[in-house]
Design a protein around this motif. Structure first.
Motif, PDB file in Angstrom:
ATOM      1  N   SER A 221       0.817  -1.215   0.000  1.00  0.00           N
ATOM      2  CA  SER A 221       0.000   0.000   0.000  1.00  0.00           C
ATOM      3  C   SER A 221       0.851   1.267   0.000  1.00  0.00           C
ATOM      4  O   SER A 221       0.379   2.345  -0.385  1.00  0.00           O
ATOM      5  CB  SER A 221      -0.941   0.018   1.206  1.00  0.00           C
ATOM      6  OG  SER A 221      -1.802  -1.097   1.194  1.00  0.00           O
ATOM      7  N   SER A 222       2.094   1.137   0.433  1.00  0.00           N
ATOM      8  CA  SER A 222       3.006   2.289   0.435  1.00  0.00           C
ATOM      9  C   SER A 222       3.161   2.882  -0.963  1.00  0.00           C
ATOM     10  O   SER A 222       3.334   4.096  -1.119  1.00  0.00           O
ATOM     11  CB  SER A 222       4.373   1.857   0.978  1.00  0.00           C
ATOM     12  OG  SER A 222       5.336   2.854   0.778  1.00  0.00           O
ATOM     13  N   SER A 223       3.100   2.022  -1.983  1.00  0.00           N
ATOM     14  CA  SER A 223       3.281   2.497  -3.361  1.00  0.00           C
ATOM     15  C   SER A 223       2.126   3.358  -3.835  1.00  0.00           C
ATOM     16  O   SER A 223       2.270   4.127  -4.789  1.00  0.00           O
ATOM     17  CB  SER A 223       3.448   1.294  -4.305  1.00  0.00           C
ATOM     18  OG  SER A 223       4.633   0.594  -3.991  1.00  0.00           O
ATOM     19  N   ALA A 224       0.970   3.220  -3.195  1.00  0.00           N
ATOM     20  CA  ALA A 224      -0.186   4.035  -3.574  1.00  0.00           C
ATOM     21  C   ALA A 224      -0.193   5.379  -2.855  1.00  0.00           C
ATOM     22  O   ALA A 224      -0.962   6.282  -3.214  1.00  0.00           O
ATOM     23  CB  ALA A 224      -1.479   3.281  -3.265  1.00  0.00           C
ATOM     24  N   ILE A 225       0.677   5.540  -1.848  1.00  0.00           N
ATOM     25  CA  ILE A 225       0.700   6.764  -1.049  1.00  0.00           C
ATOM     26  C   ILE A 225       1.387   7.903  -1.770  1.00  0.00           C
ATOM     27  O   ILE A 225       1.030   9.074  -1.619  1.00  0.00           O
ATOM     28  CB  ILE A 225       1.401   6.483   0.307  1.00  0.00           C
ATOM     29  CG1 ILE A 225       0.570   5.489   1.115  1.00  0.00           C
ATOM     30  CG2 ILE A 225       1.615   7.756   1.095  1.00  0.00           C
ATOM     31  CD1 ILE A 225      -0.804   6.003   1.477  1.00  0.00           C
ATOM     32  N   ASN A 226       2.391   7.570  -2.591  1.00  0.00           N
ATOM     33  CA  ASN A 226       3.206   8.585  -3.252  1.00  0.00           C
ATOM     34  C   ASN A 226       2.376   9.637  -3.996  1.00  0.00           C
ATOM     35  O   ASN A 226       2.490  10.834  -3.712  1.00  0.00           O
ATOM     36  CB  ASN A 226       4.193   7.896  -4.203  1.00  0.00           C
ATOM     37  CG  ASN A 226       5.381   8.783  -4.533  1.00  0.00           C
ATOM     38  OD1 ASN A 226       5.701   9.714  -3.806  1.00  0.00           O
ATOM     39  ND2 ASN A 226       6.027   8.487  -5.636  1.00  0.00           N
ATOM     40  N   PRO A 227       1.540   9.241  -4.977  1.00  0.00           N
ATOM     41  CA  PRO A 227       0.751  10.259  -5.687  1.00  0.00           C
ATOM     42  C   PRO A 227      -0.250  10.976  -4.797  1.00  0.00           C
ATOM     43  O   PRO A 227      -0.566  12.146  -5.031  1.00  0.00           O
ATOM     44  CB  PRO A 227       0.027   9.450  -6.783  1.00  0.00           C
ATOM     45  CG  PRO A 227       0.052   8.040  -6.313  1.00  0.00           C
ATOM     46  CD  PRO A 227       1.308   7.893  -5.520  1.00  0.00           C
ATOM     47  N   LEU A 228      -0.741  10.301  -3.747  1.00  0.00           N
ATOM     48  CA  LEU A 228      -1.676  10.941  -2.826  1.00  0.00           C
ATOM     49  C   LEU A 228      -0.989  12.078  -2.072  1.00  0.00           C
ATOM     50  O   LEU A 228      -1.553  13.172  -1.920  1.00  0.00           O
ATOM     51  CB  LEU A 228      -2.224   9.905  -1.834  1.00  0.00           C
ATOM     52  CG  LEU A 228      -3.220  10.418  -0.794  1.00  0.00           C
ATOM     53  CD1 LEU A 228      -4.457  10.988  -1.477  1.00  0.00           C
ATOM     54  CD2 LEU A 228      -3.603   9.308   0.177  1.00  0.00           C
ATOM     55  N   ILE A 229       0.239  11.840  -1.618  1.00  0.00           N
ATOM     56  CA  ILE A 229       0.997  12.882  -0.920  1.00  0.00           C
ATOM     57  C   ILE A 229       1.280  14.053  -1.849  1.00  0.00           C
ATOM     58  O   ILE A 229       1.145  15.221  -1.469  1.00  0.00           O
ATOM     59  CB  ILE A 229       2.316  12.298  -0.368  1.00  0.00           C
ATOM     60  CG1 ILE A 229       2.021  11.316   0.760  1.00  0.00           C
ATOM     61  CG2 ILE A 229       3.244  13.407   0.139  1.00  0.00           C
ATOM     62  CD1 ILE A 229       3.253  10.593   1.284  1.00  0.00           C
TER      63      ILE A 229
END
Length: 328
Positions: free
Chosen positions: A287-295
């Motif tokens: 799930s960490s990989s989905a956080i990047n664009p959200l940040i």
């Protein structure tokens, strides 16, 4: 001894101890929907970041190239690992890519942190030290080391040395994890801990300098009519970028630490972790990989502006690659 007896027990009870847990149809459909959406969001969001940096010329800087390469790791994980993980693929190639993208992300975060450290602490020297060729060299180091290390360890069988019988006992339907002996678990853990320890040290210095700079700007603003000059705006932008990266690093640490802890405990307690627990911590880490664009969408106005241009397909109709994304 007790260890050999344990291995023998695994061989005898293989069919009983290693099986695929039956799931109801409703739960299976729900899991496919949730994990499928996570995969789509990971691929789509990170692709948006990559396209933004590649297309808009204003983002062609050493820092953004490092960010794009970091995002490529998250994009690659979403494209090549998460779909297979959803159906519990047991391919070795699948695991090698998994590990490669993980280590690549760690090293990219470390290099970006060094980039931010120099930018904040010595902004006058930064354009000279961190050029596009330098960022290209750092990107190459991160990717080459991650790929060579992950593939060489697994395909040489070094990870299974000393635990062959246990590996064979667990190689059945329902098991999707590749096992590592104590030596390689310790090495892998050090490759996780050393970069993050370096990042924490650098960040403590970055925020100390940023706090001192903010105090100096406040003092100058009290003595002059206006301190809102170009250098002040650039300084604020560099500090904001450092803060955003800090959030990204913290998120990566939070999401990946449970997996690292489970793997370390597992190898020293003869692999007692239930498959369900391993799946949960694995997907939590993914799930960490989905956080990047959200940040980026929350903290970077330039990304929101670029995303609007991409989603509206204006980049296909208009030559807007040279448009200004930063509000100075």
């Amino acid at each position: 001894g007790d260890y050999n007896t344990s291995l023998l027990q695994w061989d005898i009870n293989m069919n009983e101890s290693c099986y695929k847990t039956p799931l109801s149809s409703g739960l299976r459909v729900t899991l496919y929907i949730v994990l499928g959406l996570l995969t789509i969001f990971t691929v789509g969001g990170n692709l948006m970041v990559i396209v933004s940096i590649v297309y808009f010329k204003q983002l062609h800087s050493p820092t953004h190239f490092l960010i794009a390469s970091l995002t490529c790791g998250d994009f690659g994980l979403g494209l090549t690992v998460l779909p297979f993980s959803t159906v519990r693929s047991v391919e070795t190639f699948h695991y090698c890519l998994d590990a490669s993208f993980c280590y690549s992300s760690i090293f990219h975060l470390c290099f970006i942190c060094v980039d931010r450290y120099v930018a904040v602490t010595d902004p006058l020297i930064y354009p000279i030290k961190f050029t596009v060729p330098v960022s290209g060299m750092l990107i190459a180091v991160a990717w080459i080391f991650s790929l060579v290390y992950s593939f060489s360890v697994v395909f040489t069988g070094a990870n299974e040395k000393g635990i062959h019988k246990l590996v064979n006992a667990l190689s059945c339907v329902g098991s999707c994890q590749i096992l590592f002996n104590k030596t390689w678990v310790v090495v892998s853990s050090l490759l996780y801990l050393i970069p993050f320890s370096s990042i924490i040290v650098l960040y403590s210095r970055i925020f100390a300098v940023a706090k001192r700079q903010a105090r100096m700007i406040e003092m100058m603003s009290n003595n002059t009519q206006s301190s809102d000059n170009y250098s002040d705006r650039v300084g604020r932008r560099e500090r904001k970028a450092a803060k955003t990266l800090g959030i990204r690093v913290f998120a990566f640490l939070v999401f990946w630490s449970p997996f690292q802890i489970v793997v370390i405990i597992d190898v020293f307690l003869n692999f007692i972790t239930p498959p369900l627990v391993f799946d949960i911590v694995s997907w939590f880490a993914y799930s960490s990989s989905a956080i990047n664009p959200l940040i980026y969408s929350l903290f970077y106005p330039w990304f929101r502006k670029a995303m609007k241009m991409i989603v509206s397909c204006k980049i296909l109709r208009l030559d807007c690659s040279t448009m200004s994304l930063f509000s100075e």
